[in-house]
Scaffold this motif. Structure first.
Motif, mmCIF file in Angstrom:
data_model
loop_
_atom_site.group_PDB
_atom_site.id
_atom_site.type_symbol
_atom_site.label_atom_id
_atom_site.label_comp_id
_atom_site.label_asym_id
_atom_site.label_seq_id
_atom_site.Cartn_x
_atom_site.Cartn_y
_atom_site.Cartn_z
ATOM 1 N N TYR A 218 9.639 4.630 -13.561
ATOM 2 C CA TYR A 218 8.606 4.645 -12.710
ATOM 3 C C TYR A 218 7.640 3.702 -12.610
ATOM 4 C CZ TYR A 218 8.861 10.001 -12.153
ATOM 5 O OH TYR A 218 9.315 11.088 -11.715
ATOM 6 N N PHE A 219 7.335 3.350 -11.434
ATOM 7 C CA PHE A 219 6.477 2.016 -11.098
ATOM 8 C C PHE A 219 5.040 2.660 -10.639
ATOM 9 C CE2 PHE A 219 10.606 0.179 -10.007
ATOM 10 C CZ PHE A 219 10.939 -0.397 -11.115
ATOM 11 N N ILE A 220 4.035 2.173 -11.291
ATOM 12 C CA ILE A 220 2.726 2.710 -10.979
ATOM 13 C C ILE A 220 1.852 1.676 -10.379
ATOM 14 C CG2 ILE A 220 0.885 3.850 -11.560
ATOM 15 C CD1 ILE A 220 2.340 5.167 -13.736
ATOM 16 N N LYS A 221 1.585 1.912 -9.121
ATOM 17 C CA LYS A 221 0.673 0.793 -8.587
ATOM 18 C C LYS A 221 -0.381 1.508 -7.628
ATOM 19 C CE LYS A 221 1.950 -3.286 -9.801
ATOM 20 N NZ LYS A 221 0.999 -4.209 -10.655
ATOM 21 N N ALA A 222 -1.845 1.127 -7.840
ATOM 22 C CA ALA A 222 -2.967 1.777 -7.043
ATOM 23 C C ALA A 222 -2.715 3.511 -7.444
ATOM 24 C CB ALA A 222 -2.752 1.356 -5.539
ATOM 25 N N ASP A 223 -2.559 3.536 -8.402
ATOM 26 C CA ASP A 223 -2.379 5.216 -8.749
ATOM 27 C C ASP A 223 -1.229 5.727 -8.011
ATOM 28 O OD1 ASP A 223 -4.449 5.001 -10.621
ATOM 29 O OD2 ASP A 223 -5.877 5.230 -9.066
ATOM 30 N N ILE A 224 -0.322 5.140 -7.237
ATOM 31 C CA ILE A 224 0.810 5.505 -6.641
ATOM 32 C C ILE A 224 1.899 5.506 -7.557
ATOM 33 C CG2 ILE A 224 2.389 5.457 -4.842
ATOM 34 C CD1 ILE A 224 0.061 4.360 -3.189
ATOM 35 N N LYS A 225 2.742 6.738 -7.899
ATOM 36 C CA LYS A 225 3.848 6.663 -8.652
ATOM 37 C C LYS A 225 5.260 6.571 -7.888
ATOM 38 C CE LYS A 225 4.817 9.081 -13.100
ATOM 39 N NZ LYS A 225 4.599 10.210 -13.904
ATOM 40 N N ILE A 226 6.057 5.484 -8.147
ATOM 41 C CA ILE A 226 7.249 5.359 -7.564
ATOM 42 C C ILE A 226 8.446 5.277 -8.278
ATOM 43 C CG2 ILE A 226 8.112 3.567 -5.659
ATOM 44 C CD1 ILE A 226 5.402 2.883 -4.714
ATOM 45 N N ARG A 227 9.367 5.711 -7.768
ATOM 46 C CA ARG A 227 10.630 5.591 -8.609
ATOM 47 C C ARG A 227 11.904 5.238 -7.395
ATOM 48 N NH1 ARG A 227 12.482 10.229 -12.992
ATOM 49 N NH2 ARG A 227 13.603 8.748 -14.444
ATOM 50 N N SER A 228 12.491 4.064 -7.784
ATOM 51 C CA SER A 228 13.496 3.581 -6.889
ATOM 52 C C SER A 228 14.736 4.481 -6.969
ATOM 53 C CB SER A 228 13.891 2.003 -7.319
ATOM 54 O OG SER A 228 15.080 1.714 -6.373
ATOM 55 N N ARG A 229 15.665 4.491 -5.754
ATOM 56 C CA ARG A 229 16.884 5.101 -5.568
ATOM 57 C C ARG A 229 17.868 4.297 -5.529
ATOM 58 N NH1 ARG A 229 12.853 8.688 -6.734
ATOM 59 N NH2 ARG A 229 13.527 10.854 -6.704
ATOM 60 N N VAL A 230 17.527 3.128 -5.405
ATOM 61 C CA VAL A 230 18.531 1.943 -5.205
ATOM 62 C C VAL A 230 19.694 2.024 -6.204
ATOM 63 C CG1 VAL A 230 19.034 -0.596 -5.141
ATOM 64 C CG2 VAL A 230 16.960 0.313 -3.987
ATOM 65 N N GLN A 231 19.230 2.312 -7.273
ATOM 66 C CA GLN A 231 20.371 2.270 -8.428
ATOM 67 C C GLN A 231 21.185 3.690 -8.024
ATOM 68 O OE1 GLN A 231 17.059 2.053 -8.511
ATOM 69 N NE2 GLN A 231 16.536 1.974 -10.817
ATOM 70 N N LEU A 232 20.948 4.787 -7.602
ATOM 71 C CA LEU A 232 21.762 5.717 -7.234
ATOM 72 C C LEU A 232 22.703 5.280 -6.093
ATOM 73 C CD1 LEU A 232 19.377 8.748 -6.886
ATOM 74 C CD2 LEU A 232 20.930 8.221 -8.831
ATOM 75 N N LEU A 233 21.965 4.496 -5.070
ATOM 76 C CA LEU A 233 23.067 4.042 -4.065
ATOM 77 C C LEU A 233 23.947 3.108 -4.598
ATOM 78 C CD1 LEU A 233 23.622 4.001 -0.948
ATOM 79 C CD2 LEU A 233 21.717 2.304 -0.872
ATOM 80 N N LEU A 234 23.668 2.339 -5.562
ATOM 81 C CA LEU A 234 24.502 1.290 -5.979
ATOM 82 C C LEU A 234 25.761 2.050 -6.884
ATOM 83 C CD1 LEU A 234 23.545 -1.900 -7.976
ATOM 84 C CD2 LEU A 234 25.327 -0.300 -9.275
ATOM 85 N N VAL A 235 25.600 2.788 -7.524
ATOM 86 C CA VAL A 235 26.469 3.753 -8.396
ATOM 87 C C VAL A 235 27.323 4.205 -7.457
ATOM 88 C CG1 VAL A 235 26.888 5.648 -10.106
ATOM 89 C CG2 VAL A 235 25.268 4.111 -10.450
#
Length: 252
Positions: A218-235
């Motif tokens: 989880y990446f948190i910036k400006a109180d926004i919680k974001i999780r990348s799906r790039v890893q799913l696509l890569l696999v």
């Protein structure tokens, strides 16, 4: 051998209890170095011997070496400035996901894809784009593949599924209720279940016949919680190209 390579090579040895220990240690890697094996065992309602056996399954001599390994690998993810995340941190997740790819598991999943009657993908939220892309590629090869992101359609699919079918469930958290419900129903009908989730124990990974893990922070910036799906696509892309290499000549 680094921490993630150890996991990839020995993941097939881990049972449900081991995955729970692994998940706890990863989530609490910053405090783990100060904990004794008894404390970890008490927290997880297991025995110190079980924790030590888990460590040895991953190729460590014991709990102390395991702690050192996980600290060296995961503590570097913490931004020295004290910030919760950095815009390029997801690239570290991609690198660690590559290290986590279990070739033996991939081989078994590809064989299931080749031999099954049809492949059903269950996903929700932003994970559905990954499922849709994988399905599109398999369909190009003539494979009967379909994806669903609606709970009603998933349940209809799960009720009609047979033991000759394969279900691939994509969920970073592994705790998405609507896909869990559909996967449970499909499993009760005899279908083989493959989960693609974040590393560690989850409802989906515990119930699946085969588990493929990614590393997703989880990446948190400006109180926004974001999780990348790039890893799913890569696999999923990796699985497709491996499938194409292994079985592409067999498809129409």
């Amino acid at each position: 051998m680094d921490f993630y390579n150890r996991i990839a090579e020995n993941a097939h040895l881990l049972n449900k209890s081991d995955n729970e220990i692994l998940s706890y240690c990863i989530r609490n890697n910053q405090t783990l170095s100060k904990m004794k094996v008894q404390e970890v065992a008490d927290t997880l309602y297991t025995s110190p011997a079980s924790v030590v056996r888990f460590c040895k399954k991953l190729g460590f001599s014991g709990f102390s070496e395991f702690k050192a390994g996980i600290k060296a690998e995961l503590s570097q993810n913490q931004n020295e400035s004290g910030e919760k995340s950095h815009p390029t941190d997801f690239l570290k997740d991609v690198h660690k996901t590559i290290q986590l790819i279990p070739e033996e598991t991939i081989d078994r999943v590809l064989e299931k894809i080749h031999n099954c009657r049809r492949i059903e993908f269950y996903a929700a939220g932003s994970s559905r784009t990954v499922a849709a892309e994988f399905v599109k590629r398999l369909q190009v090869l003539g494979k009967p593949a379909f994806w669903y992101d609606d709970s009603s359609l998933m349940n209809i699919s799960a009720r009609q599924i047979t033991a000759d079918d394969l279900v691939i469930v994509i969920s970073v958290s592994g705790e998405t209720s609507l896909v869990i419900a559909a996967a449970n129903m499909a499993k009760s009908h005899g279908a083989s279940i493959v989960s693609v989730t974040d590393l560690g124990s989850s409802v989906l990974s515990d119930m699946a016949d085969e588990n493929i893990y990614v590393n997703s922070t989880y990446f948190i910036k400006a109180d926004i919680k974001i999780r990348s799906r790039v890893q799913l696509l890569l696999v999923c892309e990796y699985m497709f190209f491996r499938y194409l290499e292994e079985y592409g000549h067999c498809e129409k």
